[in-house]
Design an enzyme around this catalytic site. Structure first.
Site, mmCIF file in Angstrom:
data_model
loop_
_atom_site.group_PDB
_atom_site.id
_atom_site.type_symbol
_atom_site.label_atom_id
_atom_site.label_comp_id
_atom_site.label_asym_id
_atom_site.label_seq_id
_atom_site.Cartn_x
_atom_site.Cartn_y
_atom_site.Cartn_z
ATOM 1 N N ARG A 1 -7.726 -8.005 -9.702
ATOM 2 C CA ARG A 1 -8.491 -9.213 -10.035
ATOM 3 C C ARG A 1 -9.879 -8.816 -10.512
ATOM 4 N NH1 ARG A 1 -9.020 -8.394 -4.417
ATOM 5 N NH2 ARG A 1 -11.198 -7.969 -3.919
ATOM 6 N N LYS B 1 0.816 -1.219 0.000
ATOM 7 C CA LYS B 1 0.000 0.000 0.000
ATOM 8 C C LYS B 1 0.851 1.271 0.000
ATOM 9 C CE LYS B 1 -3.393 -2.884 0.403
ATOM 10 N NZ LYS B 1 -3.407 -3.699 -0.817
ATOM 11 N N GLU C 1 -2.741 7.610 7.750
ATOM 12 C CA GLU C 1 -3.644 8.322 6.836
ATOM 13 C C GLU C 1 -4.698 9.062 7.643
ATOM 14 O OE1 GLU C 1 -5.690 5.902 3.962
ATOM 15 O OE2 GLU C 1 -3.991 5.848 2.599
#
Ligand code: MV4
Length: 516
Positions: free
Chosen positions: A293, A116, A201
């Protein structure tokens, strides 16, 4: 064009991919564990290879077994579905080494997006908005983290670089919680992913979970298919998804799609993928992560854009280029998907397993049911609780809600408990009807009503469940023996051969080669 595709998956998604393959004249190879010996994806395939015991770590997650099965059956490509090996870079590499096409992105893109922090940095460079935060945080350096937290502002989230599915996330509402949150997040990430790296964050709340579907060919073209609204979640499990989103205007959609295409281009992405965004009440959105995906909820996009995303995956995997370049079409009408899970919504969504005595799929206008269910299926304990997905399309959101209520009432699943009553209650909630929802709405504002004492559906379900349990006892709890033979007749399958159990007994009809 591909000739033979191996499905490295099970359940409804294996069936979903098989259906498109059959339409395109592509042969399919199923793989199956002991627990899935009787499964529909096995019976529906042109060939099937047994890959081990029920636990996924000994079957669906074993790279060598899947590659061997593909070599053994001469498959030229592998579709990973979702979950299992679908976002495993080592698996994509193993396919390439074996000369088999992996129907998905290159391993390099998976790696860049899987971390990430690396994904955040990539997006910052590409000019895609990310949530204000701090990327390089040393888990032991609380002093620096505190300075960064003061800059970002509270509340904030401590997240794990290797995170996903909500694991490793901790909320910090006051500075004195920061150190504890950092330790807890790092520890959980180390245990779950073997990587304790964390980042910070700003906590965006309330926010919607909006995701953009895209597909990239091998020639630099990226097509985007608008957004899906996925804010209705419980414990990071999506329960209902829709397309489009009530909160996305055509202007915001264009911005979201442009940002998503930039994400794909900067990561060297190929094939189908989804870019997740958080969107606040003002319509400001931030990149969250990219899922490398095809996703569970892809059908709602298929219905409002009139496309077959699996067909596009197969085409781009075979090297075909999009003819119309970067053109991004617009949605038509409204689509809603309800995930139908084997769980009891009246008892805190406890898993409900056992034999599905009887199933009736809803039919009619704009109604689709993607499911692994059949009469007599003994739902295995080894995999997730999703039994299928009920998807509707209608011209407006209001009509789609009405159609979904009708379809949910038409859907009969007897023998085990399902979350159908939850979906019916959700569709009647004023906040859902007005579209005023966020990622925290379900867990903070929705309360499941009590089970009505005189509900005939519930009463019938309890009687059938008791009978099913009795039958299972009479059959000595044998999952295979409890499947009635009547569910096996598939007269249209001209190439059927007998599938035999370990003791040599006849269990039913099976297309192609059964190897075990
Ligand atoms: C967030 C957030 C608010 N602010 N990040 C949860 C899972 C992972 N994909 C990211 N998650 C969130 N990240 C910031 N900066 C809220 C969530 C979140 C969430 C996101 C999408 C869907 C459901 C969610 C449920 C709870 C929290």
């Amino acid at each position: 064009m591909l000739k033979r595709v191996l499905l490295a998956n099970r359940g409804e998604i294996a069936l979903r991919v098989q259906r498109t393959c059959r339409e395109l004249g592509i042969e399919t190879v199923a793989v199956y564990s002991d627990a899935d010996r009787n499964a529909l994806h096995v019976r529906n395939a042109d060939a099937a290879v047994h890959i081990g015991p029920g636990p996924a770590t000994e079957s669906y997650l074993v790279i060598e077994k899947i590659i061997d099965a593909a070599k053994q059956t001469g498959a030229d490509a592998i579709h990973p579905g979702y979950g299992f090996l679908s976002e495993n870079a080592a698996f994509a590499d193993a396919c390439e080494e074996a000369g088999i096409i992996f129907i998905g992105p290159p391993a390099s893109a998976m790696q860049a997006l899987g971390d990430k922090i690396s994904a955040r940095k990539l997006m910052e460079e590409a000019g895609v908005p990310v949530v204000p935060g701090a990327n390089d945080i040393d888990a032991d350096d609380v002093a620096t983290a505190t300075k960064e937290a003061e800059r970002i502002g509270l509340p904030l989230l401590v997240k794990a670089a290797a995170g996903g599915g909500g694991r490793g996330i901790r909320l910090v509402e006051s500075m004195d919680e920061l150190e504890t949150a950092m330790r807890a997040s790092g520890r959980e990430a180390e245990t779950s992913f073997g990587n304790a790296t964390i980042f910070l964050e700003k906590y965006v709340e309330p926010a919607r979970h909006i995701e953009v579907q895209l597909i990239a060919d091998n020639h630099g073209n990226v097509r985007t298919y608008g957004e899906r609204e996925c804010s209705v979640q419980r414990r990071h499990q999506k329960l209902l998804e829709e397309a489009p989103s009530v909160a996305v205007t055509p202007e915001i959609r264009a911005q979201l799609c442009e940002a998503a295409a930039n994400v794909a281009k900067s990561a060297g992405y190929r094939n189908a993928g989804t870019v997740e965004f958080l969107m606040d009440a003002s319509g400001t959105f931030y990149f969250l992560e990219m899922n490398a995906r095809l996703q569970v909820e892809h059908p709602v996009t298929e219905l409002v854009y009139g496309v077959d995303l699996v067909a596009q995956q197969l085409a781009v995997a075979a090297g075909e280029a999009f003819e119309d370049g970067d053109e991004s079409p617009q949605p038509v009408g409204w689509s809603i998907e309800c995930r139908i899970n084997g769980e009891n919504p009246f008892h805190n969504f406890a898993p409900s397993l056992g034999v599905v005595e009887h199933v009736e799929a809803p039919l009619g206008p704009g109604t689709r049911f993607d499911s692994m269910l059949f009469d007599g299926l003994d739902v295995p304990i080894f995999y997730d609780s999703m039994l299928g997905k009920l998807i509707v399309w209608a011209e407006t959101r209001d009509d789609a809600v009405k159609r979904m209520r009708r379809a949910l009432n038409d859907l009969v699943i007897a023998g085990i408990q399902t979350n159908i009553p939850f979906h019916l209650a959700l569709l009647d909630h004023p906040d859902f009807i007005s579209g005023e929802i966020s990622t925290s709405w379900l867990e903070s504002h929705f309360k499941m009503p009590e089970m009505p004492a005189d509900d005939p559906r519930q009463r019938d379900a309890l009687v059938v469940a008791a009978l099913a349990a009795e039958m299972a006892r009479a059959n000595g709890h044998d999952a295979v023996a409890s499947a009635p033979i009547s569910g096996w007749q598939r007269s249209s399958r001209a190439t059927a051969v007998h599938l035999r159990t370990r003791d040599g007994g006849l269990r039913g009809w099976h297309r192609g080669i059964a190897s075990s």
